[in-house]
Design an enzyme around this catalytic site. Structure first.
Site, PDB file in Angstrom:
ATOM      1  N   ASP A  29       0.826  -1.206   0.000  1.00 38.62           N
ATOM      2  CA  ASP A  29       0.000   0.000   0.000  1.00 38.62           C
ATOM      3  C   ASP A  29       0.866   1.264   0.000  1.00 38.62           C
ATOM      4  O   ASP A  29       1.983   1.254   0.521  1.00 38.62           O
ATOM      5  CB  ASP A  29      -0.893  -0.032   1.253  1.00 38.62           C
TER       6      ASP A  29
ATOM      7  N   HIS B 143       2.791   3.185  -8.907  1.00 34.81           N
ATOM      8  CA  HIS B 143       2.638   1.739  -9.123  1.00 34.81           C
ATOM      9  C   HIS B 143       3.870   1.172  -9.831  1.00 34.81           C
ATOM     10  O   HIS B 143       4.313   0.067  -9.542  1.00 34.81           O
ATOM     11  CB  HIS B 143       1.379   1.441  -9.934  1.00 34.81           C
TER      12      HIS B 143
ATOM     13  N   LEU C  64      10.524 -21.027  -4.237  1.00 34.38           N
ATOM     14  CA  LEU C  64       9.550 -20.103  -3.633  1.00 34.38           C
ATOM     15  C   LEU C  64       8.214 -20.183  -4.347  1.00 34.38           C
ATOM     16  O   LEU C  64       8.150 -20.115  -5.578  1.00 34.38           O
ATOM     17  CB  LEU C  64      10.081 -18.654  -3.746  1.00 34.38           C
TER      18      LEU C  64
HETATM   19  C1  FPP Z   1      -1.728   0.207  -3.418  1.00 32.02           C
HETATM   20  O1  FPP Z   1      -1.358   1.547  -3.458  1.00 32.02           O
HETATM   21  C2  FPP Z   1      -1.325  -0.475  -4.648  1.00 32.02           C
HETATM   22  C3  FPP Z   1      -2.170  -1.059  -5.550  1.00 32.02           C
HETATM   23  C4  FPP Z   1      -3.623  -1.087  -5.375  1.00 32.02           C
HETATM   24  C5  FPP Z   1      -1.685  -1.678  -6.785  1.00 32.02           C
HETATM   25  C6  FPP Z   1      -0.402  -2.405  -6.657  1.00 32.02           C
HETATM   26  C7  FPP Z   1      -0.083  -3.020  -7.939  1.00 32.02           C
HETATM   27  C8  FPP Z   1       1.160  -3.149  -8.448  1.00 32.02           C
HETATM   28  C9  FPP Z   1       2.385  -2.683  -7.762  1.00 32.02           C
HETATM   29  C10 FPP Z   1       1.321  -3.819  -9.764  1.00 32.02           C
HETATM   30  C11 FPP Z   1       0.965  -5.259  -9.583  1.00 32.02           C
HETATM   31  C12 FPP Z   1       1.612  -6.133 -10.511  1.00 32.02           C
HETATM   32  C13 FPP Z   1       1.997  -7.406 -10.222  1.00 32.02           C
HETATM   33  C14 FPP Z   1       2.567  -8.256 -11.268  1.00 32.02           C
HETATM   34  C15 FPP Z   1       1.872  -7.969  -8.865  1.00 32.02           C
HETATM   35  P1  FPP Z   1      -2.482   2.664  -3.484  1.00 32.02           P
HETATM   36  O2  FPP Z   1      -2.699   3.061  -4.907  1.00 32.02           O
HETATM   37  O3  FPP Z   1      -3.684   2.183  -2.766  1.00 32.02           O
HETATM   38  O4  FPP Z   1      -1.772   3.823  -2.701  1.00 32.02           O
HETATM   39  P2  FPP Z   1      -2.477   4.965  -1.838  1.00 32.02           P
HETATM   40  O5  FPP Z   1      -3.167   4.271  -0.703  1.00 32.02           O
HETATM   41  O6  FPP Z   1      -1.327   5.797  -1.388  1.00 32.02           O
HETATM   42  O7  FPP Z   1      -3.405   5.687  -2.754  1.00 32.02           O
END
Ligand code: FPP
Length: 234
Positions: A19, A36, A130
């Site tokens: 997060d 992201h 893993l």
């Molecule tokens: C949370 O931060 C993050 C997400 C909802 C998306 C995470 C996804 C990736 C890193 C890409 C995934 C890809 C693979 C292959 C696993 P947020 O956007 O909720 O952050 P905030 O709370 O600060 O708004």
């Protein structure tokens, strides 16, 4: 590696709620997708470090059933990042004997991302290193509901806890020993809610793109300081 880390007490199964990508980007005046993208780099390092530490199962929350509420361009961007991840990591994951699994109803995600994940699953299916689970379009309540429906479709009218555990996406895997959530939030947000019954929850204020292997080790050390009693006592 941190000398205080007890290598004889590494959690078998680590689950992570990644997060804070959006806030990380905002603080830098960047688009959320940049956050992201930076988060993807963290993920690569944490997968590598999990192998070094001897973690057996790593489960990450990439996209929840609630994340569809986000703007369409952000959702589309996240799924493009999934493809980018597969393209850049496939070779290394195969070489390192990592076996990838998906938790969640990923039939609902865009076709090109699905195709990419299919290649990732097929290419790593015989590996026995893993076990790396990516939760995509995953929700804990949906997972439990699906499990119950599957059991009912087999004609079951009475089920045990083991029956439910065995019908979840995580069937056959140990429950997470520790669930780490970054960015200072204190919720499970529908992540592995059945499996989390006895998991230690470790929270860190660090945003996911800043979550380095050193931060990861700090979280594991915090886990190692906990006294796990599973409802019993000493
Ligand atoms: C949370 O931060 C993050 C997400 C909802 C998306 C995470 C996804 C990736 C890193 C890409 C995934 C890809 C693979 C292959 C696993 P947020 O956007 O909720 O952050 P905030 O709370 O600060 O708004």
């Amino acid at each position: 590696m941190n000398r205080q880390l007890d290598l004889t007490n590494i959690p078998r199964h680590v689950a992570i709620i990644m997060d804070g990508n959006g806030r990380w980007a905002k603080e830098r005046g960047q688009m959320r997708l940049q956050g992201h993208l930076a988060g993807l780099e963290s993920l690569r390092e944490i997968v590598r470090h999990s192998q070094r530490l001897g973690v057996e199962y790593l489960t990450v929350y990439a996209f929840s059933t609630e994340n569809w509420k986000r703007p369409a361009d952000e959702v589309a961007g996240i799924f493009k990042l999934v493809i980018k991840y597969v393209n850049s990591e496939l070779k290394e994951l195969c070489e390192n004997n990592v076996r990838v699994g998906i938790l969640g109803d990923w039939s609902a995600i865009p076709q090109d991302s699905r195709d990419s994940l299919r290649v990732l699953l097929d290419s790593t299916k015989d590996n026995d290193g893993l076990r790396f689970n990516i939760a995509i379009n995953y929700g804990g309540r949906a997972e439990i509901t699906r499990a119950v429906n599957r059991l009912m479709s087999e004609g079951r009218t009475n089920v045990t806890e083991d029956d439910i555990s065995g019908s979840l996406y995580t069937a056959g895997m140990p429950d997470p020993d520790v669930i780490i959530r970054t960015s200072g939030e204190n919720r499970l947000s529908n992540f592995l809610i059945w499996q989390a019954a006895y998991s230690e929850i470790v929270l860190t204020d660090v945003y996911w793109p800043d979550f380095t292997p050193a931060e990861y080790e700090k979280c594991i050390m915090e886990y190692q300081r906990r006294d796990r009693r599973f409802g019993g006592h000493k």
